[in-house]
Design a protein around this motif. Structure first.
Motif, PDB file in Angstrom:
ATOM      1  N   LEU A  90       0.840  -1.207   0.000  1.00 45.44           N
ATOM      2  CA  LEU A  90       0.000   0.000   0.000  1.00 45.44           C
ATOM      3  C   LEU A  90       0.870   1.249   0.000  1.00 45.44           C
ATOM      4  CD1 LEU A  90      -2.866   1.160   0.196  1.00 45.44           C
ATOM      5  CD2 LEU A  90      -2.609   1.083   2.680  1.00 45.44           C
ATOM      6  N   PHE A  91       1.924   1.246   0.813  1.00 46.56           N
ATOM      7  CA  PHE A  91       2.852   2.376   0.839  1.00 46.56           C
ATOM      8  C   PHE A  91       3.473   2.600  -0.534  1.00 46.56           C
ATOM      9  CE2 PHE A  91       7.231   3.912   1.331  1.00 46.56           C
ATOM     10  CZ  PHE A  91       6.970   5.166   1.870  1.00 46.56           C
ATOM     11  N   TRP A  92       3.897   1.529  -1.199  1.00 44.49           N
ATOM     12  CA  TRP A  92       4.508   1.661  -2.518  1.00 44.49           C
ATOM     13  C   TRP A  92       3.496   2.093  -3.571  1.00 44.49           C
ATOM     14  CZ3 TRP A  92       7.606  -3.517  -2.123  1.00 44.49           C
ATOM     15  CH2 TRP A  92       8.772  -3.294  -1.391  1.00 44.49           C
ATOM     16  N   TRP A  93       2.283   1.554  -3.511  1.00 43.60           N
ATOM     17  CA  TRP A  93       1.272   1.871  -4.526  1.00 43.60           C
ATOM     18  C   TRP A  93       0.851   3.336  -4.490  1.00 43.60           C
ATOM     19  CZ3 TRP A  93      -1.614  -3.189  -3.103  1.00 43.60           C
ATOM     20  CH2 TRP A  93      -1.130  -4.244  -3.885  1.00 43.60           C
ATOM     21  N   VAL A  94       0.999   4.010  -3.352  1.00 42.15           N
ATOM     22  CA  VAL A  94       0.618   5.422  -3.283  1.00 42.15           C
ATOM     23  C   VAL A  94       1.769   6.360  -3.623  1.00 42.15           C
ATOM     24  CG1 VAL A  94      -1.228   5.001  -1.622  1.00 42.15           C
ATOM     25  CG2 VAL A  94       1.034   5.647  -0.796  1.00 42.15           C
ATOM     26  N   GLN A  95       2.946   5.829  -3.862  1.00 48.16           N
ATOM     27  CA  GLN A  95       4.101   6.648  -4.205  1.00 48.16           C
ATOM     28  C   GLN A  95       3.953   7.268  -5.593  1.00 48.16           C
ATOM     29  OE1 GLN A  95       6.667   7.273  -1.936  1.00 48.16           O
ATOM     30  NE2 GLN A  95       5.111   6.262  -0.698  1.00 48.16           N
ATOM     31  N   PRO A  96       4.519   8.462  -5.803  1.00 45.37           N
ATOM     32  CA  PRO A  96       4.482   9.052  -7.151  1.00 45.37           C
ATOM     33  C   PRO A  96       5.351   8.259  -8.122  1.00 45.37           C
ATOM     34  CG  PRO A  96       5.769  10.425  -5.649  1.00 45.37           C
ATOM     35  CD  PRO A  96       5.160   9.323  -4.830  1.00 45.37           C
ATOM     36  N   SER A  97       5.057   8.412  -9.387  1.00 44.70           N
ATOM     37  CA  SER A  97       5.813   7.715 -10.433  1.00 44.70           C
ATOM     38  C   SER A  97       7.272   8.129 -10.403  1.00 44.70           C
ATOM     39  CB  SER A  97       5.234   8.043 -11.805  1.00 44.70           C
ATOM     40  OG  SER A  97       3.905   7.616 -11.872  1.00 44.70           O
ATOM     41  N   ALA A  98       8.135   7.178 -10.698  1.00 37.53           N
ATOM     42  CA  ALA A  98       9.566   7.452 -10.782  1.00 37.53           C
ATOM     43  C   ALA A  98       9.899   7.912 -12.192  1.00 37.53           C
ATOM     44  CB  ALA A  98      10.360   6.210 -10.428  1.00 37.53           C
ATOM     45  N   ASP A  99      10.885   8.768 -12.309  1.00 43.09           N
ATOM     46  CA  ASP A  99      11.279   9.286 -13.616  1.00 43.09           C
ATOM     47  C   ASP A  99      12.176   8.331 -14.373  1.00 43.09           C
ATOM     48  OD1 ASP A  99       9.855  11.603 -13.210  1.00 43.09           O
ATOM     49  OD2 ASP A  99      11.567  12.632 -12.300  1.00 43.09           O
ATOM     50  N   GLU A 100      12.944   7.524 -13.633  1.00 45.33           N
ATOM     51  CA  GLU A 100      13.889   6.626 -14.278  1.00 45.33           C
ATOM     52  C   GLU A 100      13.184   5.367 -14.773  1.00 45.33           C
ATOM     53  OE1 GLU A 100      14.584   7.337 -10.835  1.00 45.33           O
ATOM     54  OE2 GLU A 100      15.502   9.213 -11.434  1.00 45.33           O
ATOM     55  N   GLY A 101      13.956   4.483 -15.338  1.00 44.49           N
ATOM     56  CA  GLY A 101      13.428   3.215 -15.821  1.00 44.49           C
ATOM     57  C   GLY A 101      13.379   3.211 -17.342  1.00 44.49           C
ATOM     58  N   ASN A 102      13.190   2.051 -17.899  1.00 45.45           N
ATOM     59  CA  ASN A 102      13.156   1.975 -19.342  1.00 45.45           C
ATOM     60  C   ASN A 102      11.716   1.974 -19.852  1.00 45.45           C
ATOM     61  OD1 ASN A 102      12.134  -0.610 -19.073  1.00 45.45           O
ATOM     62  ND2 ASN A 102      14.138  -1.565 -19.261  1.00 45.45           N
ATOM     63  N   ALA A 103      11.551   1.966 -21.136  1.00 48.86           N
ATOM     64  CA  ALA A 103      10.223   2.060 -21.745  1.00 48.86           C
ATOM     65  C   ALA A 103       9.397   0.800 -21.555  1.00 48.86           C
ATOM     66  CB  ALA A 103      10.374   2.361 -23.224  1.00 48.86           C
ATOM     67  N   HIS A 104      10.034  -0.291 -21.222  1.00 50.16           N
ATOM     68  CA  HIS A 104       9.311  -1.545 -21.071  1.00 50.16           C
ATOM     69  C   HIS A 104       8.760  -1.749 -19.669  1.00 50.16           C
ATOM     70  CE1 HIS A 104      10.650  -2.619 -25.008  1.00 50.16           C
ATOM     71  NE2 HIS A 104      11.896  -2.418 -24.657  1.00 50.16           N
ATOM     72  N   GLY A 105       9.048  -0.802 -18.764  1.00 54.78           N
ATOM     73  CA  GLY A 105       8.534  -0.898 -17.414  1.00 54.78           C
ATOM     74  C   GLY A 105       9.283  -1.883 -16.549  1.00 54.78           C
TER      75      GLY A 105
END
Length: 110
Positions: A90-105
């Motif tokens: 639940l704590f993680w699911w409410v976090q804002p989106s991260a900017d990093e990461g690749n296009a495939h998720g």
């Protein structure tokens, strides 16, 4: 993303475990799932069981995509089996989106 778009997105990607899902998509689908479960429980046990089964895979898929959006792997959903792990998720699911990461998720490289 509004309610209808989120539900359509989750149901069309019902078995897609790659990619990312923003907070709005996840929580709107969560509300949809809750409403369906309440309505199904009022109809009967068999309908409730069928609705639960029908929405299980889309719920796991959107949960995985949501975890990808914050840089975690979908395997973290196994914490749900512990009972107390729901609070961590639940704590993680409410976090804002991260900017990093690749296009495939995919999760971030450590």
């Amino acid at each position: 993303m509004d309610f209808v778009q989120a539900v359509k997105s989750c149901l069309t990607q019902y078995a897609t475990f790659s990619g990312r899902a923003p907070r709005s998509e996840y929580w709107w689908f969560f509300l949809f799932q809750l409403l369906v479960m309440v309505a199904a429980s009022m109809i009967g046990d068999v309908v409730y069981a069928l609705a639960s089964l029908a929405l299980l895979l889309p719920a796991l898929a959107v949960g995985t995509r949501r975890l990808h959006d914050i840089g975690r792997t979908g395997w973290w959903q196994l914490l749900l089996l512990t009972g107390i792990g729901f609070l961590v998720l639940l704590f993680w699911w409410v976090q804002p989106s991260a900017d990093e990461g690749n296009a495939h998720g995919e999760p971030f490289a450590a």
